[in-house]
Design an enzyme around this catalytic site. Structure first.
Site, short mmCIF file in Angstrom:
data_model
loop_
_atom_site.label_atom_id
_atom_site.label_comp_id
_atom_site.label_asym_id
_atom_site.label_seq_id
_atom_site.Cartn_x
_atom_site.Cartn_y
_atom_site.Cartn_z
N ARG A 50 0.85 -1.19 0.00
CA ARG A 50 0.00 0.00 0.00
C ARG A 50 0.89 1.25 0.00
O ARG A 50 1.96 1.27 0.62
CB ARG A 50 -0.90 0.03 1.24
CG ARG A 50 -2.05 -0.98 1.21
CD ARG A 50 -3.11 -0.62 0.16
NE ARG A 50 -4.24 -1.54 0.15
CZ ARG A 50 -4.36 -2.60 -0.65
NH1 ARG A 50 -3.41 -2.89 -1.52
NH2 ARG A 50 -5.45 -3.34 -0.62
N HIS A 79 -0.74 0.02 -9.78
CA HIS A 79 -1.41 -0.91 -8.84
C HIS A 79 -1.93 -2.14 -9.60
O HIS A 79 -3.13 -2.44 -9.61
CB HIS A 79 -2.58 -0.21 -8.13
CG HIS A 79 -2.98 -0.91 -6.86
ND1 HIS A 79 -3.37 -0.25 -5.72
CD2 HIS A 79 -3.05 -2.24 -6.55
CE1 HIS A 79 -3.67 -1.14 -4.77
NE2 HIS A 79 -3.48 -2.36 -5.25
#
Ligand code: NAP
Ligand code: GLV
Length: 315
Positions: free
Chosen positions: A227, A275
């Site tokens: 993250r 991502h």
């Protein structure tokens, strides 16, 4: 036949293929797309749902998250006793292993330098480097981190791994394991390349900071695939600038999409991806979630289900 009601709330994802897939996998279940005021459901299949869904559905027995990370979901006020179940691999670990191995190998073999040379019409060899000098440390030895650590070991890199609880000897062959805050500094000092596969929790937020990254061996390299909020952006930039870090591969960012003008864009020592290191695979995920709903609806206990989140720990 599984007689239950399932509501879908998949922010940013078209629900129709999930509705069709879950309906096919669970004959007898009523699968609908959630909207405010929707009738009560037994189970919700979600990605980043609004608080309103939880507030309006007090009869829910479980929330099924269509990703591995539950940090966004756990920001909601969830009633005690509502089970949260995340994806347990569902085809992600092999994707993560291939992504991280390519990033480590590209850096170690200096393939980025060769690509740049060839683009300039330059035919140049690089002096081979020793993999003994490129110990890789994997933060997080869960479903994804353990698969990544083992994949790196097959390429004969020295591999270190760090987790919250100690791993029993022999569980991860070829991986030198460290556990807990007390062993973090030793783990970092033993590593040159750092791969982050921790969940985002209050304990792990900002863990990729100047103090910790400075402890990596000189010429360190960071691969963040967990993250964006694990990484202190300014600290990474400072350590790239000082030369302590040679570069980084970043798949996740504090704000996604990465805002225009962010200093990471076009930074010569950074490799960026959007991502995408381990995507949710719809068919695998539907099969996994349907299997778990069948088991719960048939009366199996939650303890028999893989991927149940400990909401106290945050993962
Ligand atoms: P997981 O199975 O829950 O594993 C988490 C690991 O982190 C465990 O080894 C755990 O230790 C360790 N850990 C947790 N808190 C810790 C702490 N405070 N100190 C030290 N170790 C700690 O999770 P996973 O399925 O491998 O997924 C990891 C993360 O990857 C997800 O949470 C998500 O954020 C990210 N992810 C990213 C993508 C992407 O495309 N970029 C895709 C999927 C997932 P124990 O073993 O002791 O429990
Ligand atoms: C993706 O980042 C996930 O958590 O599944």
């Amino acid at each position: 036949m599984t007689d239950c009601r399932i509501t879908l709330c998949l922010t940013g994802t078209a629900p129709e293929p999930w509705q069709a897939g879950l309906s096919a996998a669970l004959p007898g279940a009523h699968v609908s797309v959630w909207a405010p005021g929707a009738p009560p459901a037994d189970y919700a299949v979600v990605w980043a749902p609004p608080q309103q869904l939880v507030d309006e559905q007090p009869g829910l027995k479980a929330l099924f998250n269509i990703g591995a990370g539950v940090d966004a979901l756990l920001k909601l006020q969830l009633p005690p006793g509502l089970a949260v179940v995340r994806l347990d691999d569902a085809g992600m670990s092999v994707q993560m292993a291939e992504y991280v191995c390519q990033a480590v190998i590209r850096h170690f073999r200096e393939l980025d330098v060769s690509e740049a040379d060839m683009a300039q019409g330059q035919w140049r060899f690089r002096k081979p480097r020793s993999r003994a000098d490129f110990a890789v440390g994997v933060l997080g030895l869960g479903v994804l981190g353990s698969r990544v650590a083992q994949a790196l070991h097959t390429f004969e890199f020295p591999v270190n791994g760090w987790s919250r609880s100690a791993k029993a000897a022999g569980v991860l062959p070829g991986v030198r394991t460290f556990a807990g805050a007390a062993q973090l500094n030793d783990f970092l000092a033993a590593s040159r390349v750092l791969v982050n596969l921790l969940p985002l929790t209050p304990e792990t937020e900002n863990i990729l900071n100047r103090e910790h990254l400075s402890r990596l061996q000189p010429g360190g390299y960071v691969i963040n695939v967990a993250r964006g909020a694990h990484l202190v952006d300014a600290d990474l930039l400072a350590l790239l600038g000082s030369g302590h870090l040679a570069g980084a591969t970043l798949d996740v960012f504090r704000t996604e999409p990465l805002p225009a003008g962010h200093p990471f864009w076009h930074h010569p020592q950074l490799t960026l991806t959007p991502h995408t290191s381990a995507r949710t695979l719809r068919d695998e995920s539907i099969a996994q979630i349907a299997g778990k709903i069948s088991a719960l609806a048939a009366g199996q206990p939650l303890s028999a289900i893989a991927g149940v989140v400990d909401t106290g720990l945050g993962y």
